[in-house]
Design an enzyme around this catalytic site. Structure first.
Site, PDB file in Angstrom:
ATOM      1  N   ASN A 160      -0.784   0.587   6.187  1.00 37.57           N
ATOM      2  CA  ASN A 160       0.124  -0.304   5.433  1.00 37.57           C
ATOM      3  C   ASN A 160       0.644  -1.373   6.410  1.00 37.57           C
ATOM      4  O   ASN A 160       1.283  -1.153   7.179  1.00 37.57           O
ATOM      5  CB  ASN A 160       1.312   0.384   4.651  1.00 37.57           C
ATOM      6  CG  ASN A 160       2.016  -0.656   3.621  1.00 37.57           C
ATOM      7  OD1 ASN A 160       1.626  -1.621   3.494  1.00 37.57           O
ATOM      8  ND2 ASN A 160       3.237  -0.168   3.374  1.00 37.57           N
ATOM      9  N   GLY A 161       0.185  -2.607   5.991  1.00 34.77           N
ATOM     10  CA  GLY A 161       0.590  -3.751   6.922  1.00 34.77           C
ATOM     11  C   GLY A 161      -0.434  -4.610   7.186  1.00 34.77           C
ATOM     12  O   GLY A 161      -1.611  -4.672   6.553  1.00 34.77           O
TER      13      GLY A 161
ATOM     14  N   CYS B 227       0.586  -1.404  -0.136  1.00 39.20           N
ATOM     15  CA  CYS B 227      -0.092  -0.020   0.010  1.00 39.20           C
ATOM     16  C   CYS B 227       0.802   1.357  -0.086  1.00 39.20           C
ATOM     17  O   CYS B 227       2.105   1.269   0.324  1.00 39.20           O
ATOM     18  CB  CYS B 227      -0.984  -0.005   1.372  1.00 39.20           C
ATOM     19  SG  CYS B 227      -1.788  -1.556   1.423  1.00 39.20           S
TER      20      CYS B 227
ATOM     21  N   GLU C 193       5.455 -12.378 -15.147  1.00 40.66           N
ATOM     22  CA  GLU C 193       4.891 -11.482 -14.097  1.00 40.66           C
ATOM     23  C   GLU C 193       4.228 -10.296 -15.060  1.00 40.66           C
ATOM     24  O   GLU C 193       3.480  -9.409 -14.619  1.00 40.66           O
ATOM     25  CB  GLU C 193       5.814 -10.977 -13.302  1.00 40.66           C
ATOM     26  CG  GLU C 193       6.905 -10.449 -13.666  1.00 40.66           C
ATOM     27  CD  GLU C 193       7.874  -9.895 -12.565  1.00 40.66           C
ATOM     28  OE1 GLU C 193       7.243  -9.367 -11.488  1.00 40.66           O
ATOM     29  OE2 GLU C 193       9.090  -9.833 -12.662  1.00 40.66           O
TER      30      GLU C 193
ATOM     31  N   ARG D 152       3.654   1.171  -7.227  1.00 44.65           N
ATOM     32  CA  ARG D 152       3.706  -0.060  -6.443  1.00 44.65           C
ATOM     33  C   ARG D 152       2.634  -1.142  -6.484  1.00 44.65           C
ATOM     34  O   ARG D 152       2.685  -2.387  -5.922  1.00 44.65           O
ATOM     35  CB  ARG D 152       3.812   0.394  -4.984  1.00 44.65           C
ATOM     36  CG  ARG D 152       4.801   1.437  -4.697  1.00 44.65           C
ATOM     37  CD  ARG D 152       4.365   2.453  -3.784  1.00 44.65           C
ATOM     38  NE  ARG D 152       4.230   2.005  -2.358  1.00 44.65           N
ATOM     39  CZ  ARG D 152       5.194   2.166  -1.320  1.00 44.65           C
ATOM     40  NH1 ARG D 152       6.317   3.085  -1.968  1.00 44.65           N
ATOM     41  NH2 ARG D 152       5.532   1.338  -0.188  1.00 44.65           N
TER      42      ARG D 152
ATOM     43  N   LYS E  92       5.116  -3.516  -6.034  1.00 43.16           N
ATOM     44  CA  LYS E  92       6.563  -3.546  -6.302  1.00 43.16           C
ATOM     45  C   LYS E  92       7.355  -3.981  -5.242  1.00 43.16           C
ATOM     46  O   LYS E  92       8.435  -4.606  -5.356  1.00 43.16           O
ATOM     47  CB  LYS E  92       6.739  -1.952  -6.464  1.00 43.16           C
ATOM     48  CG  LYS E  92       8.302  -1.959  -6.984  1.00 43.16           C
ATOM     49  CD  LYS E  92       8.920  -2.339  -7.965  1.00 43.16           C
ATOM     50  CE  LYS E  92      10.288  -1.992  -8.185  1.00 43.16           C
ATOM     51  NZ  LYS E  92      10.983  -2.992  -9.135  1.00 43.16           N
TER      52      LYS E  92
ATOM     53  N   HIS F 274      14.276 -34.936 -17.516  1.00 42.16           N
ATOM     54  CA  HIS F 274      13.684 -35.651 -16.230  1.00 42.16           C
ATOM     55  C   HIS F 274      12.078 -35.230 -16.008  1.00 42.16           C
ATOM     56  O   HIS F 274      11.862 -35.066 -14.893  1.00 42.16           O
ATOM     57  CB  HIS F 274      14.676 -35.093 -15.048  1.00 42.16           C
ATOM     58  CG  HIS F 274      16.112 -35.592 -15.242  1.00 42.16           C
ATOM     59  ND1 HIS F 274      16.615 -36.903 -15.138  1.00 42.16           N
ATOM     60  CD2 HIS F 274      17.078 -34.792 -15.738  1.00 42.16           C
ATOM     61  CE1 HIS F 274      17.774 -37.015 -15.388  1.00 42.16           C
ATOM     62  NE2 HIS F 274      18.081 -35.822 -15.772  1.00 42.16           N
TER      63      HIS F 274
ATOM     64  N   TRP G  41      -3.497  -2.107  -1.417  1.00 44.89           N
ATOM     65  CA  TRP G  41      -3.226  -3.353  -2.477  1.00 44.89           C
ATOM     66  C   TRP G  41      -4.047  -4.419  -1.436  1.00 44.89           C
ATOM     67  O   TRP G  41      -3.574  -4.689  -0.352  1.00 44.89           O
ATOM     68  CB  TRP G  41      -1.936  -3.698  -2.339  1.00 44.89           C
ATOM     69  CG  TRP G  41      -1.351  -4.832  -3.359  1.00 44.89           C
ATOM     70  CD1 TRP G  41      -1.673  -5.151  -4.456  1.00 44.89           C
ATOM     71  CD2 TRP G  41      -0.718  -6.064  -2.995  1.00 44.89           C
ATOM     72  NE1 TRP G  41      -1.376  -6.280  -4.898  1.00 44.89           N
ATOM     73  CE2 TRP G  41      -0.302  -6.800  -3.697  1.00 44.89           C
ATOM     74  CE3 TRP G  41       0.127  -6.413  -1.715  1.00 44.89           C
ATOM     75  CZ2 TRP G  41       0.080  -8.223  -3.929  1.00 44.89           C
ATOM     76  CZ3 TRP G  41       0.682  -7.665  -1.698  1.00 44.89           C
ATOM     77  CH2 TRP G  41       0.979  -8.308  -2.675  1.00 44.89           C
TER      78      TRP G  41
ATOM     79  N   LYS H 202      10.345 -12.924 -15.553  1.00 43.30           N
ATOM     80  CA  LYS H 202       9.747 -11.680 -16.338  1.00 43.30           C
ATOM     81  C   LYS H 202       8.708 -11.769 -17.232  1.00 43.30           C
ATOM     82  O   LYS H 202       7.956 -11.151 -17.183  1.00 43.30           O
ATOM     83  CB  LYS H 202      11.169 -11.049 -17.050  1.00 43.30           C
ATOM     84  CG  LYS H 202      12.312 -10.630 -16.135  1.00 43.30           C
ATOM     85  CD  LYS H 202      12.219  -9.291 -15.928  1.00 43.30           C
ATOM     86  CE  LYS H 202      11.727  -8.760 -14.516  1.00 43.30           C
ATOM     87  NZ  LYS H 202      12.147  -9.800 -13.252  1.00 43.30           N
TER      88      LYS H 202
ATOM     89  N   GLU I  13      15.316 -16.179 -14.338  1.00 46.76           N
ATOM     90  CA  GLU I  13      14.916 -14.978 -14.153  1.00 46.76           C
ATOM     91  C   GLU I  13      14.077 -14.366 -15.546  1.00 46.76           C
ATOM     92  O   GLU I  13      13.143 -13.906 -15.576  1.00 46.76           O
ATOM     93  CB  GLU I  13      16.036 -14.123 -14.150  1.00 46.76           C
ATOM     94  CG  GLU I  13      15.736 -12.298 -14.438  1.00 46.76           C
ATOM     95  CD  GLU I  13      14.853 -11.962 -13.302  1.00 46.76           C
ATOM     96  OE1 GLU I  13      14.628 -12.583 -12.187  1.00 46.76           O
ATOM     97  OE2 GLU I  13      14.418 -10.836 -13.435  1.00 46.76           O
TER      98      GLU I  13
HETATM   99  C1  AGP Z   1      10.680  -9.225  -9.724  1.00 46.56           C
HETATM  100  O1  AGP Z   1      10.645  -8.795 -10.906  1.00 46.56           O
HETATM  101  C2  AGP Z   1       9.471  -8.992  -8.885  1.00 46.56           C
HETATM  102  N1  AGP Z   1       8.869  -7.559  -8.899  1.00 46.56           N
HETATM  103  C3  AGP Z   1       9.747  -9.657  -7.567  1.00 46.56           C
HETATM  104  O2  AGP Z   1      10.081 -10.880  -7.684  1.00 46.56           O
HETATM  105  C4  AGP Z   1      10.615  -8.838  -6.802  1.00 46.56           C
HETATM  106  O3  AGP Z   1      12.046  -9.260  -7.009  1.00 46.56           O
HETATM  107  C5  AGP Z   1      10.684  -9.586  -5.111  1.00 46.56           C
HETATM  108  O4  AGP Z   1       9.335  -9.348  -4.543  1.00 46.56           O
HETATM  109  C6  AGP Z   1      11.961  -8.975  -4.207  1.00 46.56           C
HETATM  110  O5  AGP Z   1      11.673  -7.768  -3.996  1.00 46.56           O
HETATM  111  P1  AGP Z   1      12.930  -6.964  -3.386  1.00 46.56           P
HETATM  112  O6  AGP Z   1      14.287  -6.999  -4.380  1.00 46.56           O
HETATM  113  O7  AGP Z   1      12.432  -5.345  -3.440  1.00 46.56           O
HETATM  114  O8  AGP Z   1      13.144  -7.352  -2.170  1.00 46.56           O
END
Ligand code: AGP
Length: 608
Positions: free
Chosen positions: A100-101, A2, A488, A27, A603, A504, A74, A485, A481
């Site tokens: 937030n939390g 949030c 997501e 975010r 984010k 496997h 969020w 990408k 990775e």
């Molecule tokens: C990566 O593209 C994602 N947005 C997500 O996996 C991110 O890397 C992960 O949440 C860790 O975030 P941070 O590096 O801010 O701890």
């Protein structure tokens, strides 16, 4: 995660709050709201969806207010509805709160309130905190917040205002970041500096267990037990233009294409090509402890975890140090074995990921030396690490991490060289690596020039709903990775794995026309990767390859080939990931996805 923005000063609060929320949009959120204090009353507005939906609800009511708080939600507890959107209010509607939390004991508090004749009407955990503050309120907002928080278990970053106290905002944090921007006769409270930097670069960072009461004349920070706390005013590391689009269509595009510059910033002042040396001031105080390190544990989530996996290869290869990579969410609950000589390295772009922060705390609790590799200066993980190395890659706004990933890799290479030089790495070998590392930014620029070709490849396969990403050695984490990408931001299902693992089981997935991305650079295991490519082609798979410049063999075997310069294996991930970032970006754009704000994503995941 949030977003929170609060304003108190002489200017009209509403436009500042709305602009602040827009700077936090990256975010991820699903509803928004604000509360304005004026004429002895509160004006509350909430809306589901984007911030312009909230703007559409604004009328003359509260337009002149110079005090207010705002929020992007969020959803965690309760769906994204107007009723569940923040701010939430006390029973009499005269106190408003944004949060937030997660309030973990919210059910018990809800029961307590209902027994006091104070019903809760939303599905959220946050509402109980607003009602509890109202329950304790007797004309002193700060004290009422203090009393309520003593009954709360969980995490929070909150900002609270009261209709009867038009001269203050009360804020508090435990587990969710809060920053106070100090302007000229005005103050801005926010969960992220991006909402502050347009107004001031002088800030204080609240720590867990601290509260702040902000008036137009100043601020006072205390603990939850009202013990005064002195906070140092710090300067923000970045400027407004660094969080603008600069002519790019998306922040992700901007951040992919600024990697030559962001990598140069990460390396600047830290590598000495002539001496073949690495200088990392942030860990200098722990040089002796690091020299005696016997085991490295990387802990992170998501993309940062993939960086840690590359780190595992780097540290064993260059520093000859046993290394392992743990998901922070697992590490924190696993009662990990931490013995003398164990160094835990938390990797986090935001420095606020809840699981990574908890893993860091667990490691320190067990006596490990805990380092942080973090991008956001002053973030919680950065401040709670014993020492660390900042990425200095500038604010990363796009939810999908790109430039932070390559900067994390660059820091890990430097760390591995730095530790290696205290162990078995010769000066010559270090000099070779440092020389090659210094050239990485220009090499990345060359790869970015292939963006149109990558787009053409993406265009051919954006209708395929299942992709595989395969790599070996240092490029296995890069395959993971690349798959993340694509998943997501384009919502295409993709899976990364070691190339040999395909046989496997996953090879059963290969069918006619299935895209399979291979990282097939020369150096080790190249011939084995060629064999894996043949296995895919013979089953109708469509091969997209990342290969070494000058490789003419691969061009005969792949539908599309993107070339990277030949560099020593430890540096290859810095280059081989670039075409995969571009592939995911173009696929998402071609599929009409919201590249910078992918559905369901935030984010920074500051809740478990
Ligand atoms: C990566 O593209 C994602 N947005 C997500 O996996 C991110 O890397 C992960 O949440 C860790 O975030 P941070 O590096 O801010 O701890």
């Amino acid at each position: 995660m949030c977003g929170i923005v609060g304003y108190i000063g002489a200017r009209k609060a509403r436009p500042i709050l709305i602009e602040g929320l827009k700077r936090l949009e990256y975010r991820g959120y699903d509803s928004a709201g604000l509360a304005l204090v004026h004429d002895g009353r509160l004006t509350i507005r909430r809306a589901v969806g984007r911030i312009h939906n909230l703007e559409a609800t604004l009328d003359h009511d509260g337009a002149e207010a110079t005090l207010g708080i705002a929020h992007t939600r969020w959803a965690t507890h309760g769906g994204p509805t107007e009723t569940n959107a923040h701010p939430h209010v006390s029973a009499d509607g005269r106190i408003a709160l944004v949060h937030n939390g997660i309030i973990e004991n919210y059910r018990a508090i809800r029961t307590f309130l209902e027994q006091k004749g104070v019903p809760c009407i939303t599905e959220t955990d946050t509402e109980v905190l607003a009602k509890l503050i109202g329950h304790f309120y007797n004309g002193n907002l700060e004290q009422a917040v203090r009393d309520a928080l003593h009954d709360v278990q969980g995490t929070y970053g909150i900002a609270v205002v009261a209709a009867g106290e038009p001269d203050r905002i009360v804020a508090a944090r435990k587990g969710s970041p809060l920053i106070v921007g100090i302007g000229d006769g005005e103050f801005i409270i926010a969960s992220d500096a991006a909402a502050i930097v347009a107004h001031t670069n002088q800030v204080i960072y609240l720590s867990d267990g601290e509260m702040v009461t902000v008036t137009r004349d100043g601020f006072r920070t205390t603990t939850l037990d009202a013990i005064p706390v002195t906070k140092d005013v710090q300067g923000l590391e970045f400027s407004l233009d660094q969080i603008e689009l600069d002519g790019h269509e998306h922040f992700m595009a901007k951040e992919i294409f600024e990697q030559p510059q962001s990598l140069a910033n990460t390396l600047r002042g830290r590598i000495d090509v002539r001496e073949g040396a690495v200088h990392l001031g942030g860990i200098a105080a722990y040089a002796r402890d690091l020299a005696r390190a016997r085991r490295i544990i990387f802990t992170a989530q998501g993309t940062a975890w993939h960086a840690g996996l590359v780190g595992e290869y780097l540290f064993e290869d260059i520093a000859k140090l046993p290394a392992e990579t743990e998901y922070a969410s697992e590490f924190r609950y696993r009662n990990p074995l931490i013995d003398d000589g164990t160094v835990v390295i938390a990797i986090s772009q935001s420095g606020e990921t809840a699981d990574t922060l908890a893993a860091l705390r667990e490691a320190r609790q067990k006596g490990a030396l805990a380092l942080g590799i973090v991008n956001v200066v002053g973030s919680t993980i950065a401040r709670e690490s014993d020492a660390g190395v900042y990425l200095h890659c500038g604010p990363e706004i796009g939810v999908a991490s790109t430039k932070a990933f390559t900067s994390q890799l660059a820091v890990l290479v430097m760390l591995a060289i730095r530790l290696g030089r205290g162990r078995f790495l010769s000066q010559n070998d270090a000099a070779m690596l440092v020389t090659e590392l210094a050239r990485i930014p220009e090499r990345v620029a060359g790869i970015l020039a292939q963006s149109d070709a990558v787009r053409a490849a993406a265009e051919r396969y954006i209708d395929r709903e299942n992709w595989l990403f395969l790599g070996r050695g240092y490029n296995y984490p890069v395959a993971l990775e690349g798959a993340l990408k694509l998943k997501e931001i384009s919502y295409i299902h993709a899976e990364g794995m070691p190339a040999a693992e395909m046989k496997h089981g996953p090879i059963a997935l290969i069918n006619e026309g299935m895209p399979v991305v291979f990282i097939a650079t020369q150096r080790n295991q190249y011939d084995k990767v060629l064999g894996n490519i043949e296995e895919v082609r013979s089953r109708g798979g469509r091969v997209i390859a990342v290969a070494t410049e000058g490789d003419t063999v691969i061009s005969q075997m792949a539908e599309h080939v993107f070339f990277v310069p030949d560099v020593p294996e430890p540096l290859q991930p810095l280059l081989t990931v670039i075409p995969l970032q571009l592939l995911a970006y173009h696929a998402a754009v071609l599929r009409g996805c919201n590249v910078d704000k992918p559905r369901n994503l935030a984010k920074s995941v500051t809740v478990e």
